[in-house]
Design a protein around this motif. Structure first.
Motif, PDB file in Angstrom:
ATOM      1  N   GLU A  66       0.812  -1.220   0.000  1.00 44.42           N
ATOM      2  CA  GLU A  66       0.000   0.000   0.000  1.00 44.42           C
ATOM      3  C   GLU A  66       0.847   1.272   0.000  1.00 44.42           C
ATOM      4  O   GLU A  66       0.443   2.284  -0.570  1.00 44.42           O
ATOM      5  CB  GLU A  66      -0.983   0.012   1.177  1.00 44.42           C
ATOM      6  CG  GLU A  66      -2.175  -0.886   0.959  1.00 44.42           C
ATOM      7  CD  GLU A  66      -2.940  -0.594  -0.324  1.00 44.42           C
ATOM      8  OE1 GLU A  66      -3.341   0.563  -0.550  1.00 44.42           O
ATOM      9  OE2 GLU A  66      -3.131  -1.534  -1.111  1.00 44.42           O
ATOM     10  N   ILE A  69       1.630   1.846  -3.596  1.00 46.54           N
ATOM     11  CA  ILE A  69       0.435   2.309  -4.312  1.00 46.54           C
ATOM     12  C   ILE A  69       0.176   3.784  -4.015  1.00 46.54           C
ATOM     13  O   ILE A  69      -0.102   4.577  -4.925  1.00 46.54           O
ATOM     14  CB  ILE A  69      -0.808   1.461  -3.933  1.00 46.54           C
ATOM     15  CG1 ILE A  69      -0.583  -0.023  -4.207  1.00 46.54           C
ATOM     16  CG2 ILE A  69      -2.060   1.979  -4.631  1.00 46.54           C
ATOM     17  CD1 ILE A  69      -0.275  -0.383  -5.642  1.00 46.54           C
ATOM     18  N   ARG A  70       0.287   4.167  -2.739  1.00 48.44           N
ATOM     19  CA  ARG A  70       0.072   5.573  -2.365  1.00 48.44           C
ATOM     20  C   ARG A  70       1.070   6.481  -3.061  1.00 48.44           C
ATOM     21  O   ARG A  70       0.717   7.553  -3.560  1.00 48.44           O
ATOM     22  CB  ARG A  70       0.177   5.749  -0.854  1.00 48.44           C
ATOM     23  CG  ARG A  70      -1.091   5.466  -0.112  1.00 48.44           C
ATOM     24  CD  ARG A  70      -1.051   5.977   1.329  1.00 48.44           C
ATOM     25  NE  ARG A  70       0.115   5.506   2.058  1.00 48.44           N
ATOM     26  CZ  ARG A  70       0.183   4.336   2.707  1.00 48.44           C
ATOM     27  NH1 ARG A  70      -0.854   3.521   2.684  1.00 48.44           N
ATOM     28  NH2 ARG A  70       1.260   3.989   3.358  1.00 48.44           N
ATOM     29  N   THR A  73       0.302   6.651  -6.855  1.00 51.85           N
ATOM     30  CA  THR A  73      -0.951   7.393  -7.044  1.00 51.85           C
ATOM     31  C   THR A  73      -0.706   8.894  -6.876  1.00 51.85           C
ATOM     32  O   THR A  73      -1.168   9.705  -7.694  1.00 51.85           O
ATOM     33  CB  THR A  73      -2.023   6.915  -6.044  1.00 51.85           C
ATOM     34  OG1 THR A  73      -2.257   5.525  -6.243  1.00 51.85           O
ATOM     35  CG2 THR A  73      -3.325   7.673  -6.225  1.00 51.85           C
ATOM     36  N   PRO A  81      -6.403   5.913 -11.540  1.00 50.22           N
ATOM     37  CA  PRO A  81      -6.981   5.510 -10.251  1.00 50.22           C
ATOM     38  C   PRO A  81      -6.099   4.469  -9.549  1.00 50.22           C
ATOM     39  O   PRO A  81      -5.415   3.676 -10.200  1.00 50.22           O
ATOM     40  CB  PRO A  81      -8.335   4.922 -10.612  1.00 50.22           C
ATOM     41  CG  PRO A  81      -8.430   4.879 -12.075  1.00 50.22           C
ATOM     42  CD  PRO A  81      -7.245   5.554 -12.668  1.00 50.22           C
ATOM     43  N   SER A  82      -6.145   4.476  -8.239  1.00 47.97           N
ATOM     44  CA  SER A  82      -5.309   3.559  -7.464  1.00 47.97           C
ATOM     45  C   SER A  82      -5.648   2.098  -7.745  1.00 47.97           C
ATOM     46  O   SER A  82      -4.777   1.234  -7.673  1.00 47.97           O
ATOM     47  CB  SER A  82      -5.389   3.867  -5.969  1.00 47.97           C
ATOM     48  OG  SER A  82      -6.718   3.797  -5.520  1.00 47.97           O
ATOM     49  N   ASP A  83      -6.911   1.810  -8.100  1.00 43.88           N
ATOM     50  CA  ASP A  83      -7.271   0.427  -8.449  1.00 43.88           C
ATOM     51  C   ASP A  83      -6.523  -0.038  -9.700  1.00 43.88           C
ATOM     52  O   ASP A  83      -6.090  -1.185  -9.780  1.00 43.88           O
ATOM     53  CB  ASP A  83      -8.773   0.287  -8.660  1.00 43.88           C
ATOM     54  CG  ASP A  83      -9.555   0.357  -7.356  1.00 43.88           C
ATOM     55  OD1 ASP A  83      -8.943   0.147  -6.285  1.00 43.88           O
ATOM     56  OD2 ASP A  83     -10.771   0.611  -7.405  1.00 43.88           O
ATOM     57  N   THR A  84      -6.360   0.845 -10.662  1.00 40.22           N
ATOM     58  CA  THR A  84      -5.609   0.515 -11.869  1.00 40.22           C
ATOM     59  C   THR A  84      -4.137   0.292 -11.529  1.00 40.22           C
ATOM     60  O   THR A  84      -3.496  -0.620 -12.066  1.00 40.22           O
ATOM     61  CB  THR A  84      -5.741   1.647 -12.912  1.00 40.22           C
ATOM     62  OG1 THR A  84      -7.129   1.829 -13.212  1.00 40.22           O
ATOM     63  CG2 THR A  84      -4.971   1.337 -14.179  1.00 40.22           C
ATOM     64  N   ARG A  86      -3.004  -0.752  -8.633  1.00 41.98           N
ATOM     65  CA  ARG A  86      -2.956  -2.062  -7.948  1.00 41.98           C
ATOM     66  C   ARG A  86      -2.947  -3.208  -8.961  1.00 41.98           C
ATOM     67  O   ARG A  86      -2.195  -4.167  -8.822  1.00 41.98           O
ATOM     68  CB  ARG A  86      -4.149  -2.225  -7.008  1.00 41.98           C
ATOM     69  CG  ARG A  86      -3.980  -1.600  -5.680  1.00 41.98           C
ATOM     70  CD  ARG A  86      -5.141  -1.952  -4.736  1.00 41.98           C
ATOM     71  NE  ARG A  86      -5.055  -1.118  -3.572  1.00 41.98           N
ATOM     72  CZ  ARG A  86      -5.515   0.132  -3.502  1.00 41.98           C
ATOM     73  NH1 ARG A  86      -6.121   0.682  -4.537  1.00 41.98           N
ATOM     74  NH2 ARG A  86      -5.389   0.838  -2.394  1.00 41.98           N
ATOM     75  N   GLU A  87      -3.805  -3.105  -9.974  1.00 42.20           N
ATOM     76  CA  GLU A  87      -3.858  -4.136 -11.012  1.00 42.20           C
ATOM     77  C   GLU A  87      -2.533  -4.221 -11.762  1.00 42.20           C
ATOM     78  O   GLU A  87      -2.043  -5.322 -12.036  1.00 42.20           O
ATOM     79  CB  GLU A  87      -4.991  -3.829 -12.005  1.00 42.20           C
ATOM     80  CG  GLU A  87      -6.369  -4.018 -11.437  1.00 42.20           C
ATOM     81  CD  GLU A  87      -7.463  -3.518 -12.371  1.00 42.20           C
ATOM     82  OE1 GLU A  87      -7.177  -3.224 -13.564  1.00 42.20           O
ATOM     83  OE2 GLU A  87      -8.611  -3.392 -11.903  1.00 42.20           O
TER      84      GLU A  87
END
Length: 104
Positions: A66, A69-70, A73, A81-84, A86-87
């Protein structure tokens, strides 16, 4: 008793190896993510490599991904987006593990 000691040492060696491989895979995945993000930011060459190293270093702030990711992002300033992200990191982790298996 010697057989049990040998078996214990073998399990310890396997555990250490597995942990090392996981660490290498995580670092490699973070580098891939960093290079991907650098490309989105219009950064290339040595500058992209340097940015990827900052992404790798950000993983040492806390357990899990995380923190990475932060960072990515925030650096992408909401463009992705953070979901993208993560993927993309999940894909990079799979690729990194495959690369490590191929190297062995």
């Amino acid at each position: 008793m010697n057989t049990f000691n040998d078996r214990e040492k073998a399990f310890e060696a396997k555990f250490a190896h597995d942990e090392e491989m996981q660490f290498k895979a995580e670092a490699r995945a973070n580098k891939k993510l960093g290079l991907w993000a650098a490309e989105l930011m219009g950064i290339s060459g040595d500058e992209a490599e340097a940015y990827a190293k900052t992404v790798i270093a950000s993983d040492f702030e806390e357990a899990g991904c995380e923190d990475v990711i932060r960072k990515v992002t925030a650096d992408l300033e909401g463009k992705v987006p953070s979901d993208t992200i993560r993927e993309k990191r999940a894909e990079a982790l799979v690729a990194a593990k495959n690369e490590l298996v191929d190297e062995v």
